[in-house]
Design an enzyme around this catalytic site. Structure first.
Site, short mmCIF file in Angstrom:
data_model
loop_
_atom_site.label_atom_id
_atom_site.label_comp_id
_atom_site.label_asym_id
_atom_site.label_seq_id
_atom_site.Cartn_x
_atom_site.Cartn_y
_atom_site.Cartn_z
N HIS A 97 49.27 29.37 31.99
CA HIS A 97 50.55 29.84 31.44
C HIS A 97 51.51 28.66 31.59
O HIS A 97 51.43 27.93 32.59
CB HIS A 97 51.08 31.03 32.24
CG HIS A 97 50.15 32.20 32.29
ND1 HIS A 97 50.24 33.29 31.46
CD2 HIS A 97 49.06 32.44 33.08
CE1 HIS A 97 49.27 34.15 31.72
NE2 HIS A 97 48.52 33.65 32.70
N HIS B 49 46.96 33.73 23.03
CA HIS B 49 47.86 33.97 24.18
C HIS B 49 47.78 32.80 25.17
O HIS B 49 48.74 32.54 25.88
CB HIS B 49 47.47 35.24 24.94
CG HIS B 49 47.20 36.42 24.07
ND1 HIS B 49 48.15 36.94 23.23
CD2 HIS B 49 46.08 37.17 23.89
CE1 HIS B 49 47.63 37.98 22.58
NE2 HIS B 49 46.39 38.13 22.96
N HIS C 287 45.24 30.25 36.32
CA HIS C 287 44.64 31.48 36.84
C HIS C 287 43.11 31.43 36.73
O HIS C 287 42.58 31.34 35.61
CB HIS C 287 45.16 32.70 36.08
CG HIS C 287 46.59 33.01 36.38
ND1 HIS C 287 47.38 33.77 35.53
CD2 HIS C 287 47.38 32.67 37.43
CE1 HIS C 287 48.59 33.89 36.06
NE2 HIS C 287 48.61 33.22 37.22
N THR D 183 48.63 40.10 34.30
CA THR D 183 50.00 39.81 33.86
C THR D 183 50.11 39.87 32.33
O THR D 183 51.15 39.57 31.76
CB THR D 183 50.45 38.41 34.31
OG1 THR D 183 49.64 37.43 33.63
CG2 THR D 183 50.34 38.26 35.81
N GLU E 42 54.27 32.05 36.29
CA GLU E 42 54.49 33.50 36.28
C GLU E 42 55.05 33.92 37.65
O GLU E 42 56.13 34.52 37.74
CB GLU E 42 53.18 34.23 35.96
CG GLU E 42 52.64 33.84 34.58
CD GLU E 42 51.86 34.94 33.91
OE1 GLU E 42 50.79 35.32 34.42
OE2 GLU E 42 52.32 35.44 32.88
N HIS F 194 42.43 30.20 32.79
CA HIS F 194 43.39 29.97 31.71
C HIS F 194 44.72 29.56 32.33
O HIS F 194 44.88 29.61 33.55
CB HIS F 194 43.57 31.25 30.86
CG HIS F 194 44.12 32.38 31.66
ND1 HIS F 194 43.32 33.24 32.43
CD2 HIS F 194 45.40 32.75 31.91
CE1 HIS F 194 44.10 34.09 33.06
NE2 HIS F 194 45.36 33.81 32.78
C1 LIG Z 1 44.33 39.03 27.65
N1 LIG Z 1 44.14 39.26 29.09
C2 LIG Z 1 43.37 38.23 29.71
C3 LIG Z 1 41.88 38.44 29.38
N2 LIG Z 1 41.31 39.48 30.20
C4 LIG Z 1 40.85 40.71 29.71
C5 LIG Z 1 40.14 40.72 28.53
C6 LIG Z 1 39.63 41.95 28.05
C7 LIG Z 1 39.79 43.13 28.75
C8 LIG Z 1 40.51 43.10 29.93
O1 LIG Z 1 40.69 44.23 30.63
C9 LIG Z 1 39.87 45.30 30.31
C10 LIG Z 1 41.05 41.90 30.41
S1 LIG Z 1 41.15 39.06 31.76
O2 LIG Z 1 40.90 40.19 32.59
O3 LIG Z 1 40.17 38.03 31.84
C11 LIG Z 1 42.66 38.49 32.13
S2 LIG Z 1 43.24 38.19 33.70
C12 LIG Z 1 44.78 37.72 33.18
S3 LIG Z 1 45.95 37.22 34.31
N3 LIG Z 1 47.11 36.45 33.55
O4 LIG Z 1 46.49 38.39 34.95
O5 LIG Z 1 45.24 36.32 35.22
C13 LIG Z 1 44.82 37.74 31.82
C14 LIG Z 1 43.62 38.16 31.20
ZN LIG Z 2 47.01 34.50 33.66
#
Ligand SMILES: CN[C@@H]1CN(c2cccc(OC)c2)S(=O)(=O)c2sc(S(N)(=O)=O)cc21
Ligand SMILES: [Zn+2]
Length: 260
Positions: A95, A63, A118, A198, A105, A93
């Site tokens: 986007h 992703h 982010h 997001t 975003e 990370h």
């Molecule tokens: C795939 N999602 C990312 C990975 N995460 C993740 C992984 C496992 C569990 C979970 O929730 C229980 C969250 S995370 O919380 O580090 C975030 S924050 C975020 S964003 N774009 O809103 O900043 C994307 C992701």
């Molecule tokens: Zn993000």
């Protein structure tokens, strides 16, 4: 089962089927309209203590490209601003868009940027684990930084130079002693509002802090992100990782506050 992504079949428009909170009341990102943000003189400055941070590795999860940090103690935290506690840096990370078009975003008065960084932090004062915090209304805070294209960014090469090593989904490589302070703009003026992840699971657990000043990166540097693949080495249908952004969601009954 085909897991979520950004394609036609598994993209943001169908996430609500597996994650009904996608249609919730505090979803992210949003369109920020500066004139409608309320200046809050009680909002303090953002304090970033990243000097003893320890990055561990850089990886491609299909992703995005993610740099993970050792969050076993309070060595790298964000505090101040709208926050009641220090929040520990967990990962950062990006986007981004396709060739030359949008990719951020959050948008600002209808304008989107080429990319958005982010920095994800969690409230280790109130919660025992990241997973617990990620599901709590004040569990996470994400510092968002817009990237616009122009001159080369003098430090981003440290990340883009490693991207060839994490080309395929599921790949990772060591990435030690990277201090993300080098990716900050010169001023830390911000907007803040209550929102969500997001990406799935789209938990409504994020206090968003969106910096007003973008950083500048070159088209060439951004192009290296688009070389990343959303598919694994063993898959024969290669798909480039690009346009990995969710579009703005309804503001509903929320206010956006401004730091200045
Ligand atoms: C795939 N999602 C990312 C990975 N995460 C993740 C992984 C496992 C569990 C979970 O929730 C229980 C969250 S995370 O919380 O580090 C975030 S924050 C975020 S964003 N774009 O809103 O900043 C994307 C992701
Ligand atoms: Zn993000």
């Amino acid at each position: 089962i085909n897991s979520w992504g950004y394609g036609k079949e598994n993209g943001p428009s169908v996430w609500h089927k597996d994650f009904p909170v996608a249609q919730g009341n505090r979803q992210s990102p949003i369109e920020i309209i500066p004139k409608q943000a309320s200046y809050d003189p009680s909002l303090q400055a953002i304090l970033l203590n990243y000097d003893h941070c320890s990055s561990i590795n850089i990886s491609n999860n299909g992703h995005s490209v993610v740099v993970d940090f050792d969050d076993s103690d309070d060595r790298s935290v964000i505090q101040g601003g709208p926050l009641d506690n220090p929040y520990r840096l967990k990962q950062f990370h990006f986007h981004w868009g396709g060739k030359g078009c949008h990719g951020s975003e959050h948008t600002v008065a209808g304008r989107s940027y080429a990319s958005e960084l982010h920095l994800v932090h969690w409230n280790a004062v109130k919660y025992q684990t990241f997973g617990e915090a990620a599901a709590a209304p004040d569990g996470l805070t994400v510092l968002a930084i817009f990237l616009e294209t122009g001159d080369e960014h003098r430090w981003l090469h440290r990340i883009t130079d490693t991207l060839y090593m994490v080309k395929f989904k599921g790949s990772a490589t060591d990435f030690k002693s990277f201090n993300p302070k080098c990716l900050l703009p010169s001023t830390l003026q911000y907007w803040t509002y209550l929102g969500s992840l997001t990406t799935p699971p789209l938990h409504e657990s994020v206090i968003w802090i969106v910096l007003k000043e973008p950083i500048t990166v070159s088209e060439r540097q951004l192009g290296k992100f688009r070389m990343l693949l959303a598919t694994g080495e063993e898959e024969d249908q290669r798909m480039h990782m690009e346009n990995n952004y969710r579009t703005p969601q309804p503001l509903k009954d929320r206010e956006v506050r401004s730091s200045n």
